[in-house]
Design an enzyme around this catalytic site. Structure first.
Site, PDB file in Angstrom:
ATOM      1  N   LYS A  51       0.809  -1.194   0.000  1.00 26.66           N
ATOM      2  CA  LYS A  51       0.000   0.000   0.000  1.00 26.66           C
ATOM      3  C   LYS A  51       0.854   1.261   0.000  1.00 26.66           C
ATOM      4  CE  LYS A  51      -3.010  -2.357   3.280  1.00 26.66           C
ATOM      5  NZ  LYS A  51      -3.443  -2.355   4.685  1.00 26.66           N
ATOM      6  N   GLU A 107       7.474   2.913  -6.248  1.00 26.36           N
ATOM      7  CA  GLU A 107       7.627   2.277  -4.931  1.00 26.36           C
ATOM      8  C   GLU A 107       7.895   3.341  -3.873  1.00 26.36           C
ATOM      9  OE1 GLU A 107       6.989   0.261  -2.906  1.00 26.36           O
ATOM     10  OE2 GLU A 107       8.396  -1.379  -2.624  1.00 26.36           O
ATOM     11  N   ASP A 111      14.602  -0.734   0.489  1.00 28.82           N
ATOM     12  CA  ASP A 111      15.353  -0.932   1.726  1.00 28.82           C
ATOM     13  C   ASP A 111      16.418  -2.000   1.468  1.00 28.82           C
ATOM     14  OD1 ASP A 111      16.031  -0.944   4.428  1.00 28.82           O
ATOM     15  OD2 ASP A 111      14.327  -2.154   5.033  1.00 28.82           O
ATOM     16  N   ARG A 173       0.288   6.142   8.142  1.00 32.90           N
ATOM     17  CA  ARG A 173       0.275   6.406   6.701  1.00 32.90           C
ATOM     18  C   ARG A 173      -0.259   7.807   6.405  1.00 32.90           C
ATOM     19  NH1 ARG A 173       1.181   1.504   3.966  1.00 32.90           N
ATOM     20  NH2 ARG A 173       0.314  -0.323   5.002  1.00 32.90           N
TER      21      ARG A 173
HETATM   22  P1  IMP Z   1      12.845  -4.239   0.978  1.00 34.25           P
HETATM   23  O1  IMP Z   1      12.347  -5.500   0.347  1.00 34.25           O
HETATM   24  O2  IMP Z   1      13.681  -4.530   2.212  1.00 34.25           O
HETATM   25  O3  IMP Z   1      13.569  -3.326   0.026  1.00 34.25           O
HETATM   26  O4  IMP Z   1      11.609  -3.486   1.576  1.00 34.25           O
HETATM   27  C1  IMP Z   1      10.692  -2.897   0.791  1.00 34.25           C
HETATM   28  C2  IMP Z   1       9.414  -2.673   1.533  1.00 34.25           C
HETATM   29  O5  IMP Z   1       9.541  -2.766   2.943  1.00 34.25           O
HETATM   30  C3  IMP Z   1       8.943  -1.268   1.261  1.00 34.25           C
HETATM   31  O6  IMP Z   1       8.108  -1.253   0.147  1.00 34.25           O
HETATM   32  C4  IMP Z   1       8.210  -0.932   2.512  1.00 34.25           C
HETATM   33  O7  IMP Z   1       6.868  -1.330   2.393  1.00 34.25           O
HETATM   34  C5  IMP Z   1       8.873  -1.732   3.592  1.00 34.25           C
HETATM   35  N1  IMP Z   1       9.843  -0.907   4.340  1.00 34.25           N
HETATM   36  C6  IMP Z   1      11.185  -0.934   4.265  1.00 34.25           C
HETATM   37  N2  IMP Z   1      11.748  -0.014   5.056  1.00 34.25           N
HETATM   38  C7  IMP Z   1      10.721   0.628   5.648  1.00 34.25           C
HETATM   39  C8  IMP Z   1      10.648   1.736   6.569  1.00 34.25           C
HETATM   40  O8  IMP Z   1      11.638   2.336   7.022  1.00 34.25           O
HETATM   41  N3  IMP Z   1       9.409   2.102   6.920  1.00 34.25           N
HETATM   42  C9  IMP Z   1       8.281   1.499   6.460  1.00 34.25           C
HETATM   43  N4  IMP Z   1       8.307   0.495   5.591  1.00 34.25           N
HETATM   44  C10 IMP Z   1       9.521   0.058   5.194  1.00 34.25           C
HETATM   45 MG    MG Z   2       6.152  -1.080   0.007  1.00 31.18          MG
END
Ligand code: IMP
Ligand code: MG
Length: 185
Positions: A51, A107, A111, A173
């Protein structure tokens, strides 16, 4: 002075503004200008990952004055809380046929990169004419896989961020600014 919403929302989890709504607005404008330059004649499909990207998507496309389509997917990578499970699943896929189309993924945050890398692979198999990524924020310090971000808003520190569509346990949010969760210690 009246406290900003960020400070009054939750007395247990404290948040602090990292990027103001004005800075977000200016950066979304800048991204929209870049995207306009590249996609004006392409009738692209902008694909938001739910979302977290909904607010960014809504602001971004209002600044794009050329034909485009919007679709959203729902992926799961995070359970509740702050840690990634590392496993990604498609909960709701694309409804738009994208073979031969110019795809731009929108996106909220890259992270570890696991979610985006997985999703870009998934889309590549659908044989789009082109595939690029627009991310509002990235946390380079946490990257586990290489992800090329074509349009980037902000680089953020290794803190948990919320607001402007981004949640912590489904909360925050609705904060208009991008905030960080304050550590207790
Ligand atoms: P990744 O797979 O670790 O790159 O994470 C991607 C997803 O994790 C993002 O689309 C977010 O929904 C969530 N996410 C990663 N870091 C954060 C943060 O600091 N706050 C909130 N959601 C996060
Ligand atoms: Mg996300």
């Amino acid at each position: 002075m009246k406290k900003r919403l960020a400070e009054q929302m939750n007395s247990e989890v404290r948040t602090r503004i990292l990027i103001t709504r004005e800075e977000v607005e200016a950066t979304v404008k800048k991204l929209a200008a870049e995207i306009t330059g590249d996609y004006r004649d392409k009738n692209p499909v902008l694909t938001g990952i739910l979302k977290g990207s909904f607010m960014f998507m809504a602001d971004l496309i209002r600044l794009l004055d050329f034909p485009l389509e919007v679709d959203f997917v729902r992926l799961s990578s995070y359970g509740r809380g702050r840690e990634s499970s590392g496993k990604v699943r498609v909960l709701q896929g694309l409804r738009t046929p994208v073979k031969g189309r110019d795809l731009l993924v929108v996106e909220d945050i890259v992270d570890t990169g696991l979610t985006t890398a997985f999703f870009l692979d998934y889309l590549r198999k659908k044989k789009p004419a082109s595939l690029r990524l627009c991310a509002l924020t990235e946390k380079p310090s946490r990257r586990q896989v290489l992800v090329n971000i074509d349009y980037l808003g902000f680089t953020v520190p290794d803190k948990f961020i919320v607001g402007y569509g981004i949640d912590y346990d489904e909360k925050f949010r609705n904060l208009p600014d991008i905030c960080v969760i304050e550590d207790d210690g």
